[in-house]
Design an enzyme around this catalytic site. Structure first.
Site, PDB file in Angstrom:
ATOM      1  N   TYR A   1      16.510   0.988 -12.773  1.00  0.00           N
ATOM      2  CA  TYR A   1      17.264   2.236 -12.920  1.00  0.00           C
ATOM      3  C   TYR A   1      17.477   2.582 -14.385  1.00  0.00           C
ATOM      4  O   TYR A   1      17.545   3.754 -14.745  1.00  0.00           O
ATOM      5  CB  TYR A   1      18.576   2.162 -12.139  1.00  0.00           C
TER       6      TYR A   1
ATOM      7  N   HIS B   1       4.026  -0.935  -4.846  1.00  0.00           N
ATOM      8  CA  HIS B   1       5.318  -0.248  -4.826  1.00  0.00           C
ATOM      9  C   HIS B   1       5.818   0.049  -6.236  1.00  0.00           C
ATOM     10  O   HIS B   1       6.152   1.170  -6.568  1.00  0.00           O
ATOM     11  CB  HIS B   1       6.347  -1.077  -4.062  1.00  0.00           C
ATOM     12  N   PHE B   2       5.859  -0.988  -7.084  1.00  0.00           N
ATOM     13  CA  PHE B   2       6.503  -0.709  -8.370  1.00  0.00           C
ATOM     14  C   PHE B   2       5.574   0.023  -9.329  1.00  0.00           C
ATOM     15  O   PHE B   2       6.054   0.716 -10.227  1.00  0.00           O
ATOM     16  CB  PHE B   2       7.180  -1.950  -8.981  1.00  0.00           C
ATOM     17  N   HIS B   3       4.258  -0.074  -9.124  1.00  0.00           N
ATOM     18  CA  HIS B   3       3.400   0.761  -9.956  1.00  0.00           C
ATOM     19  C   HIS B   3       3.564   2.239  -9.580  1.00  0.00           C
ATOM     20  O   HIS B   3       3.485   3.113 -10.438  1.00  0.00           O
ATOM     21  CB  HIS B   3       1.932   0.338  -9.841  1.00  0.00           C
TER      22      HIS B   3
ATOM     23  N   ARG C   1      -0.024 -10.795  -4.519  1.00  0.00           N
ATOM     24  CA  ARG C   1      -0.079 -10.268  -5.875  1.00  0.00           C
ATOM     25  C   ARG C   1      -0.325 -11.468  -6.788  1.00  0.00           C
ATOM     26  O   ARG C   1      -0.370 -12.608  -6.336  1.00  0.00           O
ATOM     27  CB  ARG C   1       1.261  -9.592  -6.219  1.00  0.00           C
ATOM     28  N   ARG C   2      -0.529 -11.249  -8.064  1.00  0.00           N
ATOM     29  CA  ARG C   2      -0.563 -12.330  -9.046  1.00  0.00           C
ATOM     30  C   ARG C   2      -1.681 -13.350  -8.830  1.00  0.00           C
ATOM     31  O   ARG C   2      -1.494 -14.531  -9.100  1.00  0.00           O
ATOM     32  CB  ARG C   2       0.787 -13.055  -9.089  1.00  0.00           C
TER      33      ARG C   2
ATOM     34  N   HIS D   1      17.025  -5.776 -10.505  1.00  0.00           N
ATOM     35  CA  HIS D   1      17.048  -4.465  -9.879  1.00  0.00           C
ATOM     36  C   HIS D   1      17.560  -3.355 -10.787  1.00  0.00           C
ATOM     37  O   HIS D   1      16.888  -2.347 -10.969  1.00  0.00           O
ATOM     38  CB  HIS D   1      17.732  -4.421  -8.515  1.00  0.00           C
TER      39      HIS D   1
END
Lengths: 542, 173
Positions: free
Chosen positions: A221, A368-370, A431-432, A217
């Site tokens: 950041y 989400h993370f893209h 995913r994946r 996580h």
């Protein structure tokens, strides 16, 4: 204080970062095509998973680490107005990370490390992959130490004065990175390297996932803080205004440092090797880490609104139209904010403890993370680079319009791509996977979104190519007269800060707070693997 | 420290919103007992074939004396074994899953049946399927080059047509 030495140092870092970015973007385009099954000749799990492993490593570890190091050196010397401390170390760090990247790239490109960028054991990659990844991290530690030392030296030379906000944030990020990388470094050094070299027969995948979650996580950041520095220090100035609140910016960066670390178990909600109590504890702090981002949203919006009103905008929304949309930094700031709002809502869903089961490991997560990383974070890396490039190369950008087209297409590409992925995730697509083979009527519902994904991926590849083209073309221009001596300018706070509370000017107390939180949230969950009888796993190919 | 009054209001609002989200999560977790699968139970994944619970002849669907259903599955490249199972709707079903090789994940789309399957640990999750139908059970964590093909079938039948079986008899295999 952008000496020739600093320019060379920063440009070397950016060259590696954006070279890796260009290659990884091409792979991303291949992956959406392969996954869509539009061209059957592209179907090959071997090539797909080698590609997706390389794409993840290059984008998430190489682009970020090299950009952050290069930008950090520039921020340190230009905001503190002092020379770089120990340039030799900076170059040792650069070469250590560069050699590490090269070592890891070999097995990745040869299909000998198709373990994805999370490299969860007991699927095993070639030992060179783990060694290269470790060197990449070790090189970045040189950078982190330089940032912390420069912060300390400046404070000593300027007793009682507030450290400039961009450097305060950069130091927070350096400290954050040392804490963050300790988790994955322990996993790689004590578990994966000895195991992949045959010195150990087994590893405990439960312990490995726990150590990886330590890093997983806060590393986002580490990637995001430079983007926030652009929001706080460049966007208000570029919009023609001032920073609404310097002090709350410091509060936000301190909260990001302290709260982003003890929360990694939201990646392990669905894992059997950790208990519900620790998951809930990590989940609670995960919600609190939304607070600094919401503070940032207010401060930046207020700063930009002030700028819009100075530019003559009136009424409730009139200031938005009065902003200089043709300024690439302002445009990127607005587009990043839009993506951050959407991605942030998705993040709250992911963080929601038991509800996470509905989206865990579906295409929603990739969406989400893209959106948050590829979209929000990287678009601000791009705008920052457009701002720094003339100051580092001494040559103007080759066009003022092309960067705007590039930023808009980056935004729309991600809106299209990640909307499709979010919906696919809700419809249950994992995913994946390299292609869809399930004989289930469920998959018919996926088809339109798979096509949408290809459209988004195509737009993004064009946009990524344009970005690299603009940088290369500008760099290769012939010398045009004397080299520009522009310094880097940071936004002034609305209320000049002459003194800040010592807690908002340094990190010693926060390091102690962080140590306590980490001990509380990771102490027993790691110790349990040595207290209860567990069974290791032997290595498996893929 | 100088904080603009508007920003102060925003901070209170943010804290209130975060508080509401957390209250909802704590309510469902503590009052309704809804948790993600969190079952720390080590097992030797290398010798599942010898274990009392996960040996091949012990896999499948079992009716418990209290009427609930227990499903014992092994996740191994590339499938969840047994490959096809039948389950009743509207009945609590407890899945117990162990990996025989690498990391896997299991998800039945459109339901909340999902858990990671980590070698060395038993995954346990209880759910109730509200509607009959054919559900694919997908692996959702990369487990090797055949990962795309790792899925099994779950047929959920209406509760009325579910046979009454004596305990300790595997059914629906």
């Amino acid at each position: 204080m952008l000496t020739i030495e600093i320019r060379k140092l920063a440009l070397s870092h950016f060259a590696v970062a954006f070279g890796a970015f260009g290659l990884a973007a091409l792979m991303g385009f291949y992956q959406v095509l392969a996954r869509s099954d539009l061209i059957p000749a592209l179907q090959s799990p071997g090539v797909y998973f080698a590609s997706v492993s390389t794409h993840g490593v290059l984008m998430a570890y190489v682009l970020t680490t090299f950009f952050i190091m290069g930008f950090g050196y520039v921020t340190a010397v230009s905001s503190l107005k002092t020379p770089l401390w120990n340039p030799r170390w900076a170059w040792i760090g650069f070469w250590t990370s560069a050699v590490g990247t090269g070592l890891a790239a070999l097995p990745l490109l040869l299909g000998r490390a198709s373990v994805l960028y999370t490299f969860y054991p007991p699927v095993q990659a070639h030992a060179l992959f783990y060694i290269g990844a470790a060197l990449l991290v070790v090189g970045s530690w040189f950078w982190a130490v330089i940032m912390i030392v420069m912060h300390g030296q400046w404070k000593k030379a300027h007793p009682g004065e507030p450290v400039p906000l961009p450097m305060f944030a950069t130091t927070a990020n350096a400290i954050l990175w040392l804490w963050t990388s300790a988790g994955v470094a322990s996993e790689v050094v004590f578990q994966l390297i000895p195991w992949s070299m045959g010195l150990k027969d087994t590893v405990d995948p439960g312990l490995a996932r726990t150590l990886f979650a330590w890093t997983l996580h806060p590393i986002v950041y580490f990637w995001l803080i430079p983007a926030y520095i652009a929001l706080y220090s460049f966007v208000p100035k570029a919009a023609g205004g001032k920073l609404f609140s310097d002090e709350l910016g410091r509060v936000a960066f301190v909260m990001l440092l302290v709260l982003s670390l003890p929360i990694g178990f939201h990646h392990l909600y669905m894992d059997p090797q950790q208990g519900a109590g620790f998951k809930l504890s990590h989940g609670t702090l995960t919600f609190l880490v939304a607070v600094p981002t919401l503070l940032t949203a207010f401060t930046i919006t207020a700063s930009v609104e002030l700028a819009g009103r100075i530019n003559g905008g009136t009424g409730l929304f009139g200031w938005i139209g009065a902003l200089p949309w043709r300024n690439s930094m302002v445009l990127a700031g607005i587009l990043a904010a839009a993506m951050l709002v959407l991605g942030g809502f998705g993040g709250l869903v992911n963080a929601s403890y038991a509800m996470n089961a509905m989206v865990h490991n579906t295409a929603w997560v990739a969406g989400h993370f893209h959106l948050i990383f590829g979209g929000t974070t990287v678009i601000l890396y791009m705008a920052t680079t457009y701002y720094l490039w003339p100051r580092l190369t001494g040559k103007p950008l080759c066009s003022s319009t092309l960067p705007l087209i590039q930023l808009w297409s980056w935004f729309w590409g991600f809106v299209i791509l990640t909307t499709a992925w979010h919906i696919l995730g809700l419809l249950g697509q994992p995913r994946r996977i390299s292609t869809v083979t399930y004989h289930s009527p469920l998959t018919f519902a996926w088809d339109p979104y798979i096509l949408t994904m290809v459209v988004g991926g195509t737009v993004l590849m064009v946009s990524a190519g344009l970005f690299v083209y603009i940088l290369a073309k500008s760099y290769r221009q012939p010398e045009t007269g004397p080299i520009q001596a522009d310094e880097i300018e940071y936004a002034e706070p609305l209320e000049p800060v002459t003194r800040v509370h010592p807690l908002l000017n340094g990190f010693s107390v926060w390091n102690i707070a962080l140590a306590v939180l980490m001990l509380a949230n990771f102490g027993y969950p790691i110790a349990q693997f040595f207290l209860i009888k567990t069974f290791g796993s032997v290595a498996w190919g893929y | 420290m100088h904080i603009h009054p508007l920003e102060k209001r925003w901070i209170y609002l943010v804290l209130a919103v975060v508080g509401i989200f957390l209250a909802a999560i704590f309510y469902t977790a503590l009052a309704r007992n809804i948790h993600p699968p969190s079952h720390i139970e080590p097992i030797d994944s290398a010798s599942l074939h010898l274990s009392a619970e996960f040996a091949e002849d012990k896999l499948g669907v079992w009716t418990q004396p209290d009427g609930t259903i227990r499903v014992t599955l092994v996740a191994a490249r590339y499938g969840f074994y047994p490959r096809e199972i039948r389950l009743p709707a509207g009945t609590p079903v407890t899945f117990r899953i162990a990996s025989a090789d690498v990391l896997h994940g299991v998800h039945i789309p459109m339901t909340n049946m999902g858990t990671m399957v980590v070698p060395g640990y038993v995954s346990e999750i209880t759910t109730t399927f509200p509607k009959p139908g054919e559900y694919p059970m997908l692996c959702n964590e990369y487990c090797g080059l055949g990962h795309d093909h790792m899925w099994s079938k779950v047929t959920v039948v209406a509760k009325e047509s579910w046979p009454e079986a004596s305990a300790a008899q595997p059914i629906g295999r």
